[in-house]
Structure formats: C-alpha cells, structure tokens
Design a protein around this motif. Structure first.
Motif, PDB file in Angstrom:
ATOM      1  N   GLY A   1     -11.355  -0.069  -7.794  1.00  0.00           N
ATOM      2  CA  GLY A   1     -11.271  -1.520  -7.936  1.00  0.00           C
ATOM      3  C   GLY A   1     -11.484  -2.245  -6.623  1.00  0.00           C
ATOM      4  N   PHE A   2     -10.910  -1.710  -5.550  1.00  0.00           N
ATOM      5  CA  PHE A   2     -11.111  -2.314  -4.227  1.00  0.00           C
ATOM      6  C   PHE A   2     -12.581  -2.194  -3.809  1.00  0.00           C
ATOM      7  CE2 PHE A   2      -6.440  -1.625  -3.544  1.00  0.00           C
ATOM      8  CZ  PHE A   2      -6.121  -2.950  -3.260  1.00  0.00           C
ATOM      9  N   ALA A   3     -13.161  -1.011  -4.041  1.00  0.00           N
ATOM     10  CA  ALA A   3     -14.549  -0.787  -3.648  1.00  0.00           C
ATOM     11  C   ALA A   3     -15.498  -1.714  -4.409  1.00  0.00           C
ATOM     12  CB  ALA A   3     -14.928   0.671  -3.891  1.00  0.00           C
TER      13      ALA A   3
ATOM     14  N   HIS B   1      -2.510  -7.942  -0.983  1.00  0.00           N
ATOM     15  CA  HIS B   1      -1.659  -9.024  -0.486  1.00  0.00           C
ATOM     16  C   HIS B   1      -0.815  -8.538   0.681  1.00  0.00           C
ATOM     17  CE1 HIS B   1       2.373 -10.868  -0.201  1.00  0.00           C
ATOM     18  NE2 HIS B   1       1.699 -11.996  -0.325  1.00  0.00           N
ATOM     19  N   PHE B   2      -0.757  -9.320   1.739  1.00  0.00           N
ATOM     20  CA  PHE B   2       0.151  -9.079   2.853  1.00  0.00           C
ATOM     21  C   PHE B   2       0.861 -10.390   3.191  1.00  0.00           C
ATOM     22  CE2 PHE B   2      -2.743  -5.560   3.271  1.00  0.00           C
ATOM     23  CZ  PHE B   2      -1.955  -4.520   3.747  1.00  0.00           C
TER      24      PHE B   2
ATOM     25  N   PRO C   1      -7.102   2.032   0.785  1.00  0.00           N
ATOM     26  CA  PRO C   1      -7.844   0.839   0.359  1.00  0.00           C
ATOM     27  C   PRO C   1      -6.991  -0.419   0.374  1.00  0.00           C
ATOM     28  CG  PRO C   1      -7.427   2.289  -1.508  1.00  0.00           C
ATOM     29  CD  PRO C   1      -7.072   3.065  -0.282  1.00  0.00           C
ATOM     30  N   TRP C   2      -5.686  -0.286   0.171  1.00  0.00           N
ATOM     31  CA  TRP C   2      -4.802  -1.461   0.237  1.00  0.00           C
ATOM     32  C   TRP C   2      -4.885  -2.087   1.631  1.00  0.00           C
ATOM     33  CZ3 TRP C   2      -2.221  -4.305  -3.269  1.00  0.00           C
ATOM     34  CH2 TRP C   2      -1.230  -5.171  -2.817  1.00  0.00           C
ATOM     35  N   PHE C   3      -4.724  -1.268   2.659  1.00  0.00           N
ATOM     36  CA  PHE C   3      -4.812  -1.785   4.017  1.00  0.00           C
ATOM     37  C   PHE C   3      -6.252  -2.120   4.411  1.00  0.00           C
ATOM     38  CE2 PHE C   3      -0.511  -0.463   4.251  1.00  0.00           C
ATOM     39  CZ  PHE C   3       0.056  -1.103   5.341  1.00  0.00           C
ATOM     40  N   GLY C   4      -7.194  -1.489   3.751  1.00  0.00           N
ATOM     41  CA  GLY C   4      -8.596  -1.738   4.071  1.00  0.00           C
ATOM     42  C   GLY C   4      -9.156  -3.001   3.460  1.00  0.00           C
ATOM     43  N   HIS C   5      -8.438  -3.599   2.500  1.00  0.00           N
ATOM     44  CA  HIS C   5      -8.966  -4.774   1.795  1.00  0.00           C
ATOM     45  C   HIS C   5      -7.975  -5.929   1.818  1.00  0.00           C
ATOM     46  CE1 HIS C   5     -11.531  -1.511   0.292  1.00  0.00           C
ATOM     47  NE2 HIS C   5     -12.433  -2.441   0.075  1.00  0.00           N
ATOM     48  N   ALA C   6      -7.386  -6.175   2.971  1.00  0.00           N
ATOM     49  CA  ALA C   6      -6.541  -7.355   3.135  1.00  0.00           C
ATOM     50  C   ALA C   6      -7.412  -8.602   3.107  1.00  0.00           C
ATOM     51  CB  ALA C   6      -5.782  -7.277   4.464  1.00  0.00           C
TER      52      ALA C   6
ATOM     53  N   LEU D   1      -7.265  -3.793   7.796  1.00  0.00           N
ATOM     54  CA  LEU D   1      -6.107  -3.394   8.599  1.00  0.00           C
ATOM     55  C   LEU D   1      -5.977  -1.877   8.695  1.00  0.00           C
ATOM     56  CD1 LEU D   1      -3.431  -5.909   7.208  1.00  0.00           C
ATOM     57  CD2 LEU D   1      -4.862  -6.157   9.258  1.00  0.00           C
ATOM     58  N   SER D   2      -6.739  -1.149   7.898  1.00  0.00           N
ATOM     59  CA  SER D   2      -6.616   0.311   7.887  1.00  0.00           C
ATOM     60  C   SER D   2      -7.037   0.924   9.218  1.00  0.00           C
ATOM     61  CB  SER D   2      -7.431   0.926   6.748  1.00  0.00           C
ATOM     62  OG  SER D   2      -8.823   0.765   6.963  1.00  0.00           O
ATOM     63  N   VAL D   3      -7.909   0.233   9.952  1.00  0.00           N
ATOM     64  CA  VAL D   3      -8.376   0.756  11.234  1.00  0.00           C
ATOM     65  C   VAL D   3      -7.258   0.774  12.275  1.00  0.00           C
ATOM     66  CG1 VAL D   3     -10.760   0.053  10.833  1.00  0.00           C
ATOM     67  CG2 VAL D   3      -9.181  -1.538  11.950  1.00  0.00           C
ATOM     68  N   LEU D   4      -6.165   0.068  11.989  1.00  0.00           N
ATOM     69  CA  LEU D   4      -5.032   0.033  12.909  1.00  0.00           C
ATOM     70  C   LEU D   4      -4.059   1.182  12.664  1.00  0.00           C
ATOM     71  CD1 LEU D   4      -4.167  -3.781  12.579  1.00  0.00           C
ATOM     72  CD2 LEU D   4      -5.716  -2.716  14.242  1.00  0.00           C
ATOM     73  N   VAL D   5      -4.189   1.831  11.513  1.00  0.00           N
ATOM     74  CA  VAL D   5      -3.213   2.833  11.076  1.00  0.00           C
ATOM     75  C   VAL D   5      -3.717   4.244  11.376  1.00  0.00           C
ATOM     76  CG1 VAL D   5      -1.924   3.722   9.096  1.00  0.00           C
ATOM     77  CG2 VAL D   5      -2.433   1.267   9.260  1.00  0.00           C
ATOM     78  N   SER D   6      -2.857   5.046  11.989  1.00  0.00           N
ATOM     79  CA  SER D   6      -3.265   6.403  12.362  1.00  0.00           C
ATOM     80  C   SER D   6      -2.536   7.497  11.584  1.00  0.00           C
ATOM     81  CB  SER D   6      -3.044   6.624  13.868  1.00  0.00           C
ATOM     82  OG  SER D   6      -1.703   6.390  14.226  1.00  0.00           O
TER      83      SER D   6
END
Length: 221
Positions: free
Chosen positions: A86-88, A95-96, A127-132, A137-142
């Motif tokens: 769905g995100f793709a 939502h954040f 995908p949740w963090f990737g589609h804010a 935001l996913s690029v910030l998470v390791s």
C-alpha cells in the motif's frame, strides 16, 4: 553517544492512525492477498502456523485476532506485507506527531543512533518510517526490532537481546507510552522515558519512576 529506541503507536504516531487507518486497509485485503500468494513459502508458513487449510478459514482467524488486538506473528507478517504494498502504491501515508520528524533529524545530526522496537513487524516498520508526510525518515534509523527478532515487548529478555546488537544498555534510551514496556527495558539496564501524548489511550496511566515527557522536544539525549 546515545542510541534512542522508539516505540511507534502512541509514541511517534497516533494509535488511531494504526488501528483505524492501517487495520482498515489490511482487513479486506487479507483474503485476496492469501489467494494471490498461496505459493509463496512465507504465506504457506503463515497458513501452517495458523493451522488453516485455506484462505477462507485463515481469514476468520486473522479477523478474530484483529478484533481482539492480538499481537500474533502470522497476522503481523501478513499485515506488514499488505501495508508495504500500500505504501509502495501511494495508497498509504504514515502519520507522525508534529514534534517527531524534527527531533529525529536533530538527534541523528547530533550523532545519536536511532532504532525502532514495535510489535508491528519490521516489514511494516520500514515503509511506515519511509513514507512520512514530510519525507523519508527510515534513512535515519539503523536498527529495526519486532516481537519476532527480539521478543515480547514486556519481557526484559527482549531488551537484553536488542542490547546484544546495539551495545551497552546504559547507553540505550527507550521511548514508549506503555509503562510495562518501560519497566522491562529498565530491568534490562536501559534508560527509559515515558511519552504521555494527550488524547492517546495511555495518556492518564501512571508511569511509576520513569521520566515523563509530552513531546520529543523535551528529550535531551
């Protein structure tokens, strides 16, 4: 350097956005997804774990789990895959709370590591963090952790397993709106902070001895 580990529902994002938005999206798609991917090894494993002979029987079980908010691994796996699609496809946006994206970016820029520990599957976290709404935001998470690769969120052993990957527990800070999760993290030697979001289900619960904030702007790792 502190590693900040984030819960999602009620902490970074509203519970309603998950339970209403994402659940409503996944519910009618469970049956069609199982039928379309019946030859997929992971889907076959899910059906076997549920103990269902076919998609129709499996959907009844899955819907029952959804109605009871049961954190069952087969359900989380399927929901994660459906949400990722769905995100793709651009049909879902995460939502954040408004204070979260700028705080995450500031912490990351300051050299702190970010990780996620949620009952939702890793396949749905990314995908949740990737589609804010305001960017990826996913690029910030390791680091990504769920109840499959870490364990139940209310057991200290899960936090010990995460620490084995992330490092010294005293340098790990867990943010959550659930006191029992914070208790488990503290028992494993972690630092903790309770997040009390107005209007969220746990807004009025007692957090015991854990520090409490209402926004990420109050956190200084």
């Amino acid at each position: 350097m502190t590693t900040i580990v984030l819960d999602i529902e009620g902490t970074t994002s509203s519970t309603e956005s998950v339970h209403v938005g994402l659940y409503a999206y996944a519910r009618p798609r469970l049956g069609p997804y199982l039928e379309a991917h019946r030859d997929d090894p992971e889907v076959r494993a899910v059906l076997a774990e549920i103990g269902a002979d076919g998609a129709a029987e499996a959907v009844k079980v899955l819907h029952g789990w959804m109605d009871g908010d049961v954190k069952a691994t087969p359900l989380k796996t399927l929901q994660g895959r459906i949400w990722a699609e769905g995100f793709a496809a651009g049909e879902l946006t995460a939502h954040f709370f408004a204070d979260v994206p700028p705080a995450l970016r500031a912490w990351h820029a300051a050299g702190h590591r970010l990780a996620v520990f949620s009952s939702g599957s890793v396949s749905s976290q990314r995908p949740w963090f990737g589609h804010a709404a305001d960017g990826d935001l996913s690029v910030l998470v390791s680091g990504w952790f769920d109840t499959v690769n870490a364990g139940p969120k209310r057991e200290p052993g899960s936090y010990e397993r995460i620490a084995a990957t992330l490092g010294d527990p005293s340098e790990l800070l867990f943010l959550s709106d659930v006191p029992a999760e914070l208790d488990a993290a503290a028992a494993a030697g972690w630092r903790t902070t309770g997040v009390r979001r107005p209007g969220e289900p746990n807004a009025a619960v007692p957090f015991g001895g854990h520090p409490i904030v209402t926004t990420f702007e109050e956190i200084h790792p």
